[in-house]
Design a protein around this motif. Structure first.
Motif, PDB file in Angstrom:
ATOM      1  N   GLN A 251       0.811  -1.213   0.000  1.00  9.01           N
ATOM      2  CA  GLN A 251       0.000   0.000   0.000  1.00  9.01           C
ATOM      3  C   GLN A 251       0.847   1.267   0.000  1.00  9.01           C
ATOM      4  N   VAL A 252       1.991   1.247   0.723  1.00  7.94           N
ATOM      5  CA  VAL A 252       2.791   2.480   0.835  1.00  7.94           C
ATOM      6  C   VAL A 252       3.704   2.687  -0.362  1.00  7.94           C
ATOM      7  N   GLU A 253       3.977   1.624  -1.116  1.00  4.80           N
ATOM      8  CA  GLU A 253       4.943   1.743  -2.208  1.00  4.80           C
ATOM      9  C   GLU A 253       4.637   2.881  -3.173  1.00  4.80           C
ATOM     10  N   PRO A 254       3.375   3.091  -3.607  1.00  6.14           N
ATOM     11  CA  PRO A 254       3.105   4.180  -4.558  1.00  6.14           C
ATOM     12  C   PRO A 254       3.337   5.572  -3.956  1.00  6.14           C
ATOM     13  N   GLN A 255       3.221   5.702  -2.617  1.00  7.45           N
ATOM     14  CA  GLN A 255       3.365   7.011  -1.986  1.00  7.45           C
ATOM     15  C   GLN A 255       4.796   7.303  -1.544  1.00  7.45           C
ATOM     16  N   LEU A 256       5.628   6.265  -1.484  1.00 11.56           N
ATOM     17  CA  LEU A 256       6.954   6.422  -0.904  1.00 11.56           C
ATOM     18  C   LEU A 256       7.800   7.442  -1.661  1.00 11.56           C
ATOM     19  N   LYS A 257       7.772   7.387  -2.982  1.00 17.39           N
ATOM     20  CA  LYS A 257       8.594   8.308  -3.765  1.00 17.39           C
ATOM     21  C   LYS A 257       8.228   9.756  -3.484  1.00 17.39           C
ATOM     22  N   GLN A 258       6.951  10.031  -3.302  1.00 19.36           N
ATOM     23  CA  GLN A 258       6.519  11.401  -3.012  1.00 19.36           C
ATOM     24  C   GLN A 258       7.153  11.897  -1.718  1.00 19.36           C
ATOM     25  N   TYR A 259       7.108  11.064  -0.669  1.00 20.29           N
ATOM     26  CA  TYR A 259       7.683  11.470   0.611  1.00 20.29           C
ATOM     27  C   TYR A 259       9.200  11.622   0.506  1.00 20.29           C
ATOM     28  N   VAL A 260       9.839  10.694  -0.189  1.00 16.35           N
ATOM     29  CA  VAL A 260      11.299  10.760  -0.339  1.00 16.35           C
ATOM     30  C   VAL A 260      11.699  12.016  -1.104  1.00 16.35           C
ATOM     31  N   ASP A 261      10.980  12.329  -2.170  1.00 11.69           N
ATOM     32  CA  ASP A 261      11.291  13.527  -2.954  1.00 11.69           C
ATOM     33  C   ASP A 261      11.113  14.794  -2.125  1.00 11.69           C
ATOM     34  N   GLU A 262      10.042  14.848  -1.328  1.00 13.60           N
ATOM     35  CA  GLU A 262       9.809  16.019  -0.474  1.00 13.60           C
ATOM     36  C   GLU A 262      10.922  16.167   0.573  1.00 13.60           C
ATOM     37  N   LEU A 263      11.333  15.035   1.149  1.00 12.86           N
ATOM     38  CA  LEU A 263      12.399  15.070   2.149  1.00 12.86           C
ATOM     39  C   LEU A 263      13.718  15.489   1.510  1.00 12.86           C
ATOM     40  N   ALA A 264      14.010  14.957   0.331  1.00 15.75           N
ATOM     41  CA  ALA A 264      15.254  15.308  -0.359  1.00 15.75           C
ATOM     42  C   ALA A 264      15.289  16.792  -0.696  1.00 15.75           C
ATOM     43  N   ALA A 265      14.160  17.347  -1.134  1.00 13.98           N
ATOM     44  CA  ALA A 265      14.115  18.770  -1.457  1.00 13.98           C
ATOM     45  C   ALA A 265      14.349  19.625  -0.212  1.00 13.98           C
ATOM     46  N   ALA A 266      13.768  19.207   0.912  1.00 17.47           N
ATOM     47  CA  ALA A 266      13.959  19.948   2.160  1.00 17.47           C
ATOM     48  C   ALA A 266      15.404  19.832   2.652  1.00 17.47           C
ATOM     49  N   LEU A 267      16.019  18.657   2.488  1.00 22.94           N
ATOM     50  CA  LEU A 267      17.419  18.479   2.887  1.00 22.94           C
ATOM     51  C   LEU A 267      18.351  19.337   2.045  1.00 22.94           C
ATOM     52  N   ALA A 268      18.022  19.504   0.769  1.00 22.98           N
ATOM     53  CA  ALA A 268      18.872  20.265  -0.131  1.00 22.98           C
ATOM     54  C   ALA A 268      18.809  21.766   0.152  1.00 22.98           C
ATOM     55  N   ASP A 269      17.753  22.220   0.791  1.00 20.42           N
ATOM     56  CA  ASP A 269      17.606  23.650   1.091  1.00 20.42           C
ATOM     57  C   ASP A 269      17.001  23.816   2.489  1.00 20.42           C
ATOM     58  N   PRO A 270      17.766  23.462   3.551  1.00 20.18           N
ATOM     59  CA  PRO A 270      17.191  23.448   4.890  1.00 20.18           C
ATOM     60  C   PRO A 270      17.065  24.826   5.522  1.00 20.18           C
ATOM     61  N   GLY A 271      17.801  25.811   5.011  1.00 19.71           N
ATOM     62  CA  GLY A 271      17.805  27.137   5.622  1.00 19.71           C
ATOM     63  C   GLY A 271      18.898  27.251   6.669  1.00 19.71           C
ATOM     64  N   PRO A 272      19.420  28.462   6.884  1.00 15.16           N
ATOM     65  CA  PRO A 272      20.559  28.642   7.801  1.00 15.16           C
ATOM     66  C   PRO A 272      20.261  28.279   9.247  1.00 15.16           C
ATOM     67  N   ASP A 273      19.044  28.532   9.725  1.00 17.38           N
ATOM     68  CA  ASP A 273      18.729  28.233  11.125  1.00 17.38           C
ATOM     69  C   ASP A 273      18.769  26.735  11.386  1.00 17.38           C
ATOM     70  N   ARG A 274      18.171  25.964  10.485  1.00 17.42           N
ATOM     71  CA  ARG A 274      18.152  24.512  10.666  1.00 17.42           C
ATOM     72  C   ARG A 274      19.577  23.948  10.553  1.00 17.42           C
ATOM     73  N   LEU A 275      20.378  24.503   9.656  1.00 10.35           N
ATOM     74  CA  LEU A 275      21.775  24.078   9.543  1.00 10.35           C
ATOM     75  C   LEU A 275      22.545  24.371  10.824  1.00 10.35           C
ATOM     76  N   HIS A 276      22.335  25.560  11.377  1.00  6.52           N
ATOM     77  CA  HIS A 276      23.017  25.935  12.620  1.00  6.52           C
ATOM     78  C   HIS A 276      22.670  24.960  13.735  1.00  6.52           C
ATOM     79  N   ARG A 277      21.381  24.641  13.871  1.00  2.00           N
ATOM     80  CA  ARG A 277      20.970  23.717  14.938  1.00  2.00           C
ATOM     81  C   ARG A 277      21.567  22.329  14.725  1.00  2.00           C
ATOM     82  N   ALA A 278      21.630  21.897  13.472  1.00  2.00           N
ATOM     83  CA  ALA A 278      22.157  20.561  13.195  1.00  2.00           C
ATOM     84  C   ALA A 278      23.638  20.460  13.527  1.00  2.00           C
ATOM     85  N   ILE A 279      24.387  21.540  13.298  1.00  2.00           N
ATOM     86  CA  ILE A 279      25.831  21.506  13.531  1.00  2.00           C
ATOM     87  C   ILE A 279      26.189  21.889  14.958  1.00  2.00           C
ATOM     88  N   HIS A 280      25.627  22.989  15.449  1.00  2.00           N
ATOM     89  CA  HIS A 280      26.040  23.523  16.742  1.00  2.00           C
ATOM     90  C   HIS A 280      25.047  23.255  17.870  1.00  2.00           C
TER      91      HIS A 280
END
Length: 382
Positions: A251-280
């Motif tokens: 059931q989840v297989e058809p939806q998985l790519k959508q979630y992965v693509d959304e996550l990948a797009a967010a990872l590629a452009d997380p914003g400076p605040d989220r980057l700061h929290r992740a590192i420091h």
């Protein structure tokens, strides 16, 4: 010189020629990092508990039961307090004492580590190793950290192999390594830089030794991506339950790519605040150098316009919001502050400033400095 320069000399040359590439040995340049008396006081007179100390002999970490006793310091119910007599006896019998996170217990060393941390942008801490003559605590191994070794007392012989493990992970034993090697004998005040992943063997010969190993706990791309992914997955979109039924995977297989693509797009452009929290925002980076906080509170002496103000070493503030909604995130805490305090803190991330430059209004400049000192983010000096 202070911070990294006090240990490696020309920092630009160190970055260009040595960092992550090859060893650097400097003689007699670091004589005030720690002392025999400092180390002795921590081990024998501080009520140290077992997690802060290990005893190693011939490559084996001894069980804590061999060097702890019920507390004699008035702490009720503690049975893991380090017994100085037992530790000294094991040392005389050929065991090496490893004092973990020694920087936390030695203010000068702590300030040095936190200053280096701000220069390198990665968490920094230190262990101390107290070894008797003729000792070899560990076999040939490599570390997952870049290390700066400072010889505090006696001599120690280091064998560094001309090899870099590309993925040292958590460090590993390499007893069968076949590679060319260089010998270094460290004497009091010497500094040795050992790159991450470089195999080494450490031993004493005719003298006892104390050295401090300052570790740069290198953050990897895996660390960053894991932290960013963890932040992103906290959003409500990923909290939705998977469908129910006999074959959830189908059931989840058809939806998985959508979630992965959304996550990948967010990872590629997380914003400076989220980057700061992740590192420091990780635990190792959340506590700056705090020496003097209580004295400042007790004395209550306000900063003066002629003084300079700087972020405490190891303090990584994130400034968010504007105007009345300004916030400073640091040391695992969030403070609501005025726009003036937020703006001053943002400027101080680039280096120290005179108090008088925090605001065109001299009285306001002092109030801003006082607030930053009160929050434990900054310290002042003449």
């Amino acid at each position: 010189m202070t911070g990294l320069a006090a240990l490696v000399g020309d920092v630009d040359a160190f970055f260009e020629r040595y960092l992550g590439r090859k060893a650097l040995h400097r003689r007699g340049v670091a004589r005030e990092v720690a002392s025999l008396e400092d180390i002795d006081r921590v081990i024998t007179g501080s009520g140290l508990r077992a997690p802060g100390l290990r005893v190693v002999k011939d490559g084996t970490v001894l069980p804590k039961e061999r060097y702890v006793s019920p507390s004699t310091y008035g702490y009720a119910g503690l049975d893991d307090v380090v017994d100085p007599g037992k530790v000294a006896a094991l040392f005389r019998d050929g065991a090496t004492i490893v004092l973990g996170t020694a920087d936390v217990m030695l203010p000068r060393l702590h300030e040095l580590c936190k200053t280096i941390e701000m220069e390198l942008g990665h968490p920094v801490d230190a262990n101390a190793y107290v070894a008797p003559p003729g000792a070899q605590a560990f076999q040939v191994h490599c570390d997952a950290q870049d290390i700066l070794v400072v010889q505090v007392h006696g001599d120690k012989r280091w064998t560094l192999f001309d090899h870099l493990e590309p993925d040292p992970a958590g460090g590993r034993m390499l007893p069968g390594l076949d590679a060319a090697a260089t010998e270094y004998t460290l004497r009091e005040g010497d500094v040795l830089y050992v790159p991450r992943g470089m195999p080494h063997l450490v031993r004493t010969e005719t003298s006892a030794s104390i050295h401090v190993s300052i570790s740069v706990n290198t953050l990897t791309w895996a660390d960053l991506l894991t932290a960013l992914t963890s932040q992103l997955l906290r959003s409500g979109a990923y909290a939705r339950p998977l469908p129910m039924g006999k074959d959830v995977a189908q059931q989840v297989e058809p939806q998985l790519k959508q979630y992965v693509d959304e996550l990948a797009a967010a990872l590629a452009d997380p914003g400076p605040d989220r980057l700061h929290r992740a590192i420091h925002g990780r635990t190792a980076c959340t506590e700056g150098h705090r020496a003097g906080l209580l004295a400042e509170a007790l004395l209550g002496t306000p900063p003066e316009p002629g003084q300079r103000i700087a972020l405490r070493p190891g303090t990584w503030p994130l400034i968010t919001g504007e105007g009345a909604r300004a916030r400073i995130e640091a040391a695992g805490r969030t403070f609501g502050v005025t726009a003036g305090v937020a703006g001053a803190c943002r400027r101080l991330r680039d280096g120290a400033l005179p108090v008088s430059e925090l605001s065109p209004d001299p009285a306001e400049a002092v109030r801003i400095a006082e607030r930053l000192v009160e929050l434990g983010l900054c310290t002042t000096s003449p």
